[in-house]
Design an enzyme around this catalytic site. Structure first.
Site, mmCIF file in Angstrom:
data_model
loop_
_atom_site.group_PDB
_atom_site.id
_atom_site.type_symbol
_atom_site.label_atom_id
_atom_site.label_comp_id
_atom_site.label_asym_id
_atom_site.label_seq_id
_atom_site.Cartn_x
_atom_site.Cartn_y
_atom_site.Cartn_z
ATOM 1 N N ARG A 1 -18.433 -24.049 -37.318
ATOM 2 C CA ARG A 1 -18.129 -22.977 -38.262
ATOM 3 C C ARG A 1 -16.611 -22.829 -38.414
ATOM 4 N NH1 ARG A 1 -20.326 -18.269 -36.103
ATOM 5 N NH2 ARG A 1 -18.233 -17.628 -35.596
ATOM 6 N N TYR B 1 -10.922 -14.726 -64.088
ATOM 7 C CA TYR B 1 -12.303 -15.132 -63.871
ATOM 8 C C TYR B 1 -13.139 -13.872 -63.652
ATOM 9 C CZ TYR B 1 -16.475 -16.970 -61.789
ATOM 10 O OH TYR B 1 -17.799 -17.224 -61.513
ATOM 11 N N ASP C 1 -4.613 -18.317 -58.803
ATOM 12 C CA ASP C 1 -5.827 -19.095 -59.085
ATOM 13 C C ASP C 1 -5.403 -20.199 -60.050
ATOM 14 O OD1 ASP C 1 -8.165 -20.196 -60.080
ATOM 15 O OD2 ASP C 1 -9.256 -18.291 -60.168
ATOM 16 N N LYS D 1 -14.726 -27.104 -59.748
ATOM 17 C CA LYS D 1 -14.337 -27.511 -61.104
ATOM 18 C C LYS D 1 -13.643 -28.872 -61.060
ATOM 19 C CE LYS D 1 -15.779 -23.313 -61.795
ATOM 20 N NZ LYS D 1 -17.176 -23.048 -62.003
HETATM 21 N N1 PLP Z 1 -11.748 -19.096 -60.590
HETATM 22 C C1 PLP Z 1 -11.992 -19.623 -61.788
HETATM 23 C C2 PLP Z 1 -10.868 -19.760 -62.766
HETATM 24 C C3 PLP Z 1 -13.284 -20.019 -62.137
HETATM 25 O O1 PLP Z 1 -13.513 -20.539 -63.363
HETATM 26 C C4 PLP Z 1 -14.332 -19.865 -61.198
HETATM 27 C C5 PLP Z 1 -15.737 -20.251 -61.525
HETATM 28 O O2 PLP Z 1 -16.095 -20.397 -62.674
HETATM 29 C C6 PLP Z 1 -14.032 -19.313 -59.959
HETATM 30 C C7 PLP Z 1 -12.734 -18.949 -59.679
HETATM 31 C C8 PLP Z 1 -15.110 -19.118 -58.924
HETATM 32 O O3 PLP Z 1 -15.451 -20.346 -58.366
HETATM 33 P P1 PLP Z 1 -16.906 -20.700 -57.749
HETATM 34 O O4 PLP Z 1 -17.876 -20.701 -58.871
HETATM 35 O O5 PLP Z 1 -16.652 -22.045 -57.129
HETATM 36 O O6 PLP Z 1 -17.210 -19.636 -56.743
#
Ligand code: PLP
Length: 382
Positions: free
Chosen positions: A52, A104, A177, A202
């Site tokens: 873990r 997001y 991000d 992604k």
């Molecule tokens: N940040 C962005 C810009 C995203 O597009 C996403 C998911 O679509 C996330 C964070 C969250 O990622 P996850 O779906 O891997 O939890």
């Protein structure tokens, strides 16, 4: 030639060039063990105790992300959300944070819910102009500023260096991000970011078959140790097979992102001239409000994500998406296959996303095919 002198595309393709010491294999084995043996004298000299906290299968993908981002260390998580929320959970209870109004959506919703429970104090601001950040970042009170650039799904751009200056003057940390930019186009730490986050689901993985997240720290400081502890104790860890697949995907990160950027630029230019498109949101267009800042902090392209506002409103946008033959109607982004999504349908009423918006994730198919499919669908041809 040391890794930091090579082009990052070389580093990524060879995944740092690691080979298996015992066999010479150019792909390292996958690790599925959950536990590690103690030495007879009761020590753990090999450094691993329990999976873990320590999965040997994380070493290479984490080291690769660290090298690509130019950071000090990285951590893999079970998802992008797990990575992002680990950052906020590592702040003191009730900490003040500043986050963008356009970001997001699931993270925005999570932050609002944490604020409603009194676990965080959150100011949502417009991060395309920095006056609101200047007003919101309070010296001595603000713990963290979160930015996302380009920001999903309007692809608005935040000036990372300017945001870092304001954030650091307030004594806070800047987290970025960088999912849509990828380390191919932007390395936020070079612009002053303290933490970089990716939904590795992604572009890093790139094949729509792994949910994963990553954090990279500019320093291995006390806050970084809090993040390490949060992952180990919180337990939002990536499986060994997913870590293996993620590394495999990252080897082709550069050619995938470079092609998606070139196609996205072509698609944006063609769609801007389409009579049934009211607006194209893409920082690669010189007319885009974020273009000048994006040109400074994105090298080699403006990303594979863009959005279209369709003339005729929500119904026309949904009908155009229904006519597409090559683009798949699905959420998510950054895979080799092109996806389209009517974003307001998923984000709901509280979202700043206009109802006529279609989000496009450009894959690596032939750009001519992608454009022909869009033109036919937008012109009402099946
Ligand atoms: N940040 C962005 C810009 C995203 O597009 C996403 C998911 O679509 C996330 C964070 C969250 O990622 P996850 O779906 O891997 O939890």
């Amino acid at each position: 030639m040391p890794h930091n002198a090579r082009h990052p595309a070389t580093t990524a393709a060879q995944a740092l060039g690691w080979t298996d010491r015992e066999t010479g294999a150019v792909i390292l084995p996958m690790h599925t063990a959950t536990t590690f043996e103690r030495d007879p004298d009761n020590q753990y000299r090999r450094g691993r105790i329990y999976a873990r906290a320590d999965n040997p299968g994380y070493d290479q993908p984490e080291a690769l992300i660290t090298a690509l981002e130019g950071g000090a260390a990285s951590l893999l998580f079970a998802s992008g959300m797990a990575a992002a929320t680990a950052v906020f959970r590592s702040l003191p209870a009730g900490a003040h944070v500043v986050a963008p109004r356009v970001m997001y959506w699931a993270l925005r919703r999570w932050l609002a819910a944490e604020a409603a429970k009194g676990l965080l104090t959150v100011d949502f601001v417009d991060l395309t102009a920095l006056d609101e950040l200047r007003a919101a970042a309070q010296p001595g009170a603000t713990a963290l500023v979160w930015i996302e650039t380009p920001a999903n799904p309007l692809w608005s751009v935040t000036d990372i260096a300017a945001a870092a200056d304001i954030t650091h003057q307030a004594g806070a940390l800047l987290a970025v991000d960088s999912t849509a930019a990828t380390p191919v186009l932007t390395r936020p730490i070079e612009f002053g970011a303290d933490i970089v986050m990716h939904s590795a689901t992604k572009y890093l993985n790139g094949h729509s078959d792994v949910i994963a997240g990553a954090l990279t720290g500019a320093r291995r400081d006390n806050f970084w140790q809090c993040l390490v502890a949060e992952r180990g104790a919180g337990g939002a860890i990536l499986g060994g097979f997913e870590a293996y697949l993620l590394l495999r995907g990252m080897r082709t990160l550069f050619p995938r992102v470079e092609r998606a950027c070139r196609s996205a630029q072509l698609i944006a230019e063609r769609m801007a001239a389409h009579p049934n498109v009211a607006a194209v949101l893409y920082p690669g267009l010189p007319s885009d409000p974020g273009h000048a800042v994006a040109a400074r902090q994105m090298a080699g392209g403006f990303g594979g994500m863009l959005s279209l506002r369709v003339r005729g409103g929500e119904a026309a946008a949904i009908a155009a998406a229904a006519r597409l033959r090559i683009w798949k109607r699905a959420t998510s982004l950054g895979g080799v296959e092109s996806l389209v999504e009517h974003r307001a349908s998923i984000e709901g009423m509280s979202s700043p996303v206009p109802p006529d918006l279609l989000r496009l994730s450009v894959g690596i198919e032939d750009p001519g095919d992608l454009i022909a499919d869009l033109e036919a669908a937008l012109s009402g041809r099946d």
